[in-house]
Design a protein around this motif. Structure first.
Motif, PDB file in Angstrom:
ATOM      1  N   PRO A 169       0.816  -1.226   0.000  1.00  0.00           N
ATOM      2  CA  PRO A 169       0.000   0.000   0.000  1.00  0.00           C
ATOM      3  C   PRO A 169       0.848   1.275   0.000  1.00  0.00           C
ATOM      4  CG  PRO A 169      -0.868  -1.580   1.591  1.00  0.00           C
ATOM      5  CD  PRO A 169       0.448  -2.121   1.100  1.00  0.00           C
ATOM      6  N   THR A 170       1.939   1.287   0.738  1.00  0.00           N
ATOM      7  CA  THR A 170       2.822   2.452   0.758  1.00  0.00           C
ATOM      8  C   THR A 170       3.471   2.655  -0.601  1.00  0.00           C
ATOM      9  OG1 THR A 170       3.268   2.154   3.113  1.00  0.00           O
ATOM     10  CG2 THR A 170       4.851   3.471   1.865  1.00  0.00           C
ATOM     11  N   LEU A 171       3.967   1.575  -1.189  1.00  0.00           N
ATOM     12  CA  LEU A 171       4.619   1.681  -2.493  1.00  0.00           C
ATOM     13  C   LEU A 171       3.621   2.057  -3.584  1.00  0.00           C
ATOM     14  CD1 LEU A 171       7.064  -1.339  -2.214  1.00  0.00           C
ATOM     15  CD2 LEU A 171       7.570   1.087  -1.870  1.00  0.00           C
ATOM     16  N   ASP A 172       2.396   1.536  -3.491  1.00  0.00           N
ATOM     17  CA  ASP A 172       1.361   1.898  -4.471  1.00  0.00           C
ATOM     18  C   ASP A 172       1.071   3.395  -4.426  1.00  0.00           C
ATOM     19  OD1 ASP A 172       1.085  -0.700  -5.364  1.00  0.00           O
ATOM     20  OD2 ASP A 172      -0.821  -1.082  -4.312  1.00  0.00           O
ATOM     21  N   ARG A 173       0.997   3.967  -3.221  1.00  0.00           N
ATOM     22  CA  ARG A 173       0.749   5.409  -3.100  1.00  0.00           C
ATOM     23  C   ARG A 173       1.875   6.210  -3.753  1.00  0.00           C
ATOM     24  NH1 ARG A 173      -0.993   3.899   1.950  1.00  0.00           N
ATOM     25  NH2 ARG A 173       0.933   4.519   2.981  1.00  0.00           N
ATOM     26  N   LEU A 174       3.081   5.661  -3.732  1.00  0.00           N
ATOM     27  CA  LEU A 174       4.234   6.350  -4.318  1.00  0.00           C
ATOM     28  C   LEU A 174       4.440   6.001  -5.789  1.00  0.00           C
ATOM     29  CD1 LEU A 174       6.621   5.970  -1.276  1.00  0.00           C
ATOM     30  CD2 LEU A 174       5.467   8.051  -2.029  1.00  0.00           C
ATOM     31  N   GLY A 175       3.655   5.059  -6.295  1.00  0.00           N
ATOM     32  CA  GLY A 175       3.728   4.712  -7.710  1.00  0.00           C
ATOM     33  C   GLY A 175       4.933   3.869  -8.090  1.00  0.00           C
ATOM     34  N   ILE A 176       5.444   3.072  -7.146  1.00  0.00           N
ATOM     35  CA  ILE A 176       6.580   2.201  -7.461  1.00  0.00           C
ATOM     36  C   ILE A 176       6.292   0.787  -6.964  1.00  0.00           C
ATOM     37  CG2 ILE A 176       8.338   4.009  -7.512  1.00  0.00           C
ATOM     38  CD1 ILE A 176       9.111   3.250  -4.652  1.00  0.00           C
ATOM     39  N   GLN A 224      28.974  -0.133 -20.375  1.00  0.00           N
ATOM     40  CA  GLN A 224      28.575   0.190 -19.004  1.00  0.00           C
ATOM     41  C   GLN A 224      27.582   1.348 -18.992  1.00  0.00           C
ATOM     42  OE1 GLN A 224      32.044   0.948 -16.629  1.00  0.00           O
ATOM     43  NE2 GLN A 224      32.287  -1.212 -16.151  1.00  0.00           N
ATOM     44  N   VAL A 225      26.489   1.138 -18.252  1.00  0.00           N
ATOM     45  CA  VAL A 225      25.466   2.162 -18.091  1.00  0.00           C
ATOM     46  C   VAL A 225      25.405   2.526 -16.614  1.00  0.00           C
ATOM     47  CG1 VAL A 225      23.013   2.715 -18.331  1.00  0.00           C
ATOM     48  CG2 VAL A 225      24.151   1.306 -20.054  1.00  0.00           C
ATOM     49  N   SER A 226      25.674   3.786 -16.332  1.00  0.00           N
ATOM     50  CA  SER A 226      25.629   4.300 -14.966  1.00  0.00           C
ATOM     51  C   SER A 226      24.227   4.844 -14.697  1.00  0.00           C
ATOM     52  CB  SER A 226      26.672   5.410 -14.814  1.00  0.00           C
ATOM     53  OG  SER A 226      26.580   5.999 -13.558  1.00  0.00           O
ATOM     54  N   VAL A 227      23.745   4.658 -13.474  1.00  0.00           N
ATOM     55  CA  VAL A 227      22.400   5.097 -13.115  1.00  0.00           C
ATOM     56  C   VAL A 227      22.484   6.025 -11.905  1.00  0.00           C
ATOM     57  CG1 VAL A 227      20.052   4.365 -12.533  1.00  0.00           C
ATOM     58  CG2 VAL A 227      21.513   2.868 -13.908  1.00  0.00           C
ATOM     59  N   ARG A 228      21.756   7.116 -11.987  1.00  0.00           N
ATOM     60  CA  ARG A 228      21.693   8.079 -10.877  1.00  0.00           C
ATOM     61  C   ARG A 228      20.235   8.412 -10.594  1.00  0.00           C
ATOM     62  NH1 ARG A 228      26.242  10.061  -9.358  1.00  0.00           N
ATOM     63  NH2 ARG A 228      28.079  10.071 -10.655  1.00  0.00           N
ATOM     64  N   LEU A 229      19.971   8.764  -9.348  1.00  0.00           N
ATOM     65  CA  LEU A 229      18.653   9.269  -8.998  1.00  0.00           C
ATOM     66  C   LEU A 229      18.525  10.698  -9.514  1.00  0.00           C
ATOM     67  CD1 LEU A 229      18.328   8.102  -5.287  1.00  0.00           C
ATOM     68  CD2 LEU A 229      17.173   7.137  -7.283  1.00  0.00           C
ATOM     69  N   THR A 230      17.344  11.045  -9.991  1.00  0.00           N
ATOM     70  CA  THR A 230      17.048  12.429 -10.337  1.00  0.00           C
ATOM     71  C   THR A 230      16.626  13.131  -9.043  1.00  0.00           C
ATOM     72  OG1 THR A 230      14.723  11.947 -10.738  1.00  0.00           O
ATOM     73  CG2 THR A 230      16.227  11.789 -12.650  1.00  0.00           C
ATOM     74  N   GLU A 231      16.407  14.420  -9.128  1.00  0.00           N
ATOM     75  CA  GLU A 231      15.910  15.144  -7.947  1.00  0.00           C
ATOM     76  C   GLU A 231      14.572  14.551  -7.506  1.00  0.00           C
ATOM     77  OE1 GLU A 231      15.937  17.322  -4.737  1.00  0.00           O
ATOM     78  OE2 GLU A 231      17.608  17.312  -6.157  1.00  0.00           O
ATOM     79  N   GLN A 232      13.721  14.257  -8.473  1.00  0.00           N
ATOM     80  CA  GLN A 232      12.424  13.637  -8.164  1.00  0.00           C
ATOM     81  C   GLN A 232      12.635  12.249  -7.531  1.00  0.00           C
ATOM     82  OE1 GLN A 232       9.791  13.343 -11.543  1.00  0.00           O
ATOM     83  NE2 GLN A 232       8.221  12.260 -10.385  1.00  0.00           N
ATOM     84  N   GLU A 283      13.571  12.752  -3.968  1.00  0.00           N
ATOM     85  CA  GLU A 283      12.372  13.125  -3.207  1.00  0.00           C
ATOM     86  C   GLU A 283      11.501  11.902  -2.940  1.00  0.00           C
ATOM     87  OE1 GLU A 283      10.390  16.231  -5.397  1.00  0.00           O
ATOM     88  OE2 GLU A 283      12.095  17.602  -5.174  1.00  0.00           O
ATOM     89  N   ARG A 284      11.349  11.050  -3.943  1.00  0.00           N
ATOM     90  CA  ARG A 284      10.550   9.832  -3.770  1.00  0.00           C
ATOM     91  C   ARG A 284      11.192   8.930  -2.734  1.00  0.00           C
ATOM     92  NH1 ARG A 284       6.933   8.014  -7.643  1.00  0.00           N
ATOM     93  NH2 ARG A 284       6.827  10.263  -7.917  1.00  0.00           N
ATOM     94  N   TRP A 285      12.531   8.833  -2.793  1.00  0.00           N
ATOM     95  CA  TRP A 285      13.231   8.025  -1.804  1.00  0.00           C
ATOM     96  C   TRP A 285      12.967   8.580  -0.402  1.00  0.00           C
ATOM     97  CZ3 TRP A 285      14.822   3.737  -0.164  1.00  0.00           C
ATOM     98  CH2 TRP A 285      15.581   3.681   0.989  1.00  0.00           C
ATOM     99  N   ALA A 286      13.021   9.893  -0.248  1.00  0.00           N
ATOM    100  CA  ALA A 286      12.787  10.501   1.060  1.00  0.00           C
ATOM    101  C   ALA A 286      11.372  10.197   1.556  1.00  0.00           C
ATOM    102  CB  ALA A 286      13.021  12.008   0.993  1.00  0.00           C
ATOM    103  N   GLN A 287      10.416  10.128   0.631  1.00  0.00           N
ATOM    104  CA  GLN A 287       9.040   9.788   1.009  1.00  0.00           C
ATOM    105  C   GLN A 287       8.926   8.319   1.421  1.00  0.00           C
ATOM    106  OE1 GLN A 287       7.035  10.808  -2.619  1.00  0.00           O
ATOM    107  NE2 GLN A 287       6.482  12.859  -1.891  1.00  0.00           N
TER     108      GLN A 287
END
Length: 161
Positions: free
Chosen positions: A40-47, A104-112, A115-119
């Motif tokens: 339920p928490t992840l669904d609210r965050l869309g992940i 090699q493909v490097s991956v970074r979090l965007t600002e969004q 923010e989603r991680w913080a939520q």
């Protein structure tokens, strides 16, 4: 061969183990219950839960490659790539090819994504609130599970019988 069979003298026929006595089933059922609790928490965050794990891996260390994320999560790169693509489409992560090694493909979090991680943060309090277990007992259980996982990983692949 199950644990009971390996402990029996040669020639004895093992009896089938009930599901509740099988470690693999207990771990599987507990994992599924925790994932349902998080849903339920992840669904609210869309992940999804796998996307949450990728976000967590990137939160731990920015700029991980697809292969490094896969290794951290114990998955195949071919499983991680679609997860990262969906996170990128949602604006939560961005991919960049290494100019020195295009494979090699490097991956970074965007600002969004940050923010989603913080939520989302740590979902462990949901487990503690649901099962009313002492946090120290859960930490000890997790340490035992990590030891089991390390032992299983160190053991390599089982030989064909």
């Amino acid at each position: 061969m199950n644990i009971r069979a390996s402990l029996l003298p040669a020639g004895d026929t093992p009896t089938p183990m009930p599901l509740d006595e099988q470690l693999c089933f207990g771990l599987y059922a507990a994992s599924m219950a925790i994932t349902r609790l998080y849903k339920p928490t992840l669904d609210r965050l869309g992940i999804t839960y796998p996307q949450f794990l990728v976000l967590q891996a990137l939160h731990e260390q920015e700029g991980r490659t697809i292969g490094q994320i896969a290794a951290r999560l114990g998955l195949e790169s071919s499983t991680i790539t679609p997860l990262v693509k969906r996170l990128e489409a949602a604006g939560l992560a961005e991919r960049a090819r290494n100019p020195q090694d295009e494979r090699q493909v490097s991956v970074r979090l965007t600002e969004q994504g940050r923010e989603r991680w913080a939520q989302t943060g740590c979902l462990a309090p949901l487990v503690m609130a649901r099962c009313h277990v002492d946090p120290a007992a859960l930490a000890a259980l997790n340490a035992d599970i990590r030891k089991l996982l390390d032992a299983l990983n160190a053991g390599g692949r089982p030989e064909a019988e």
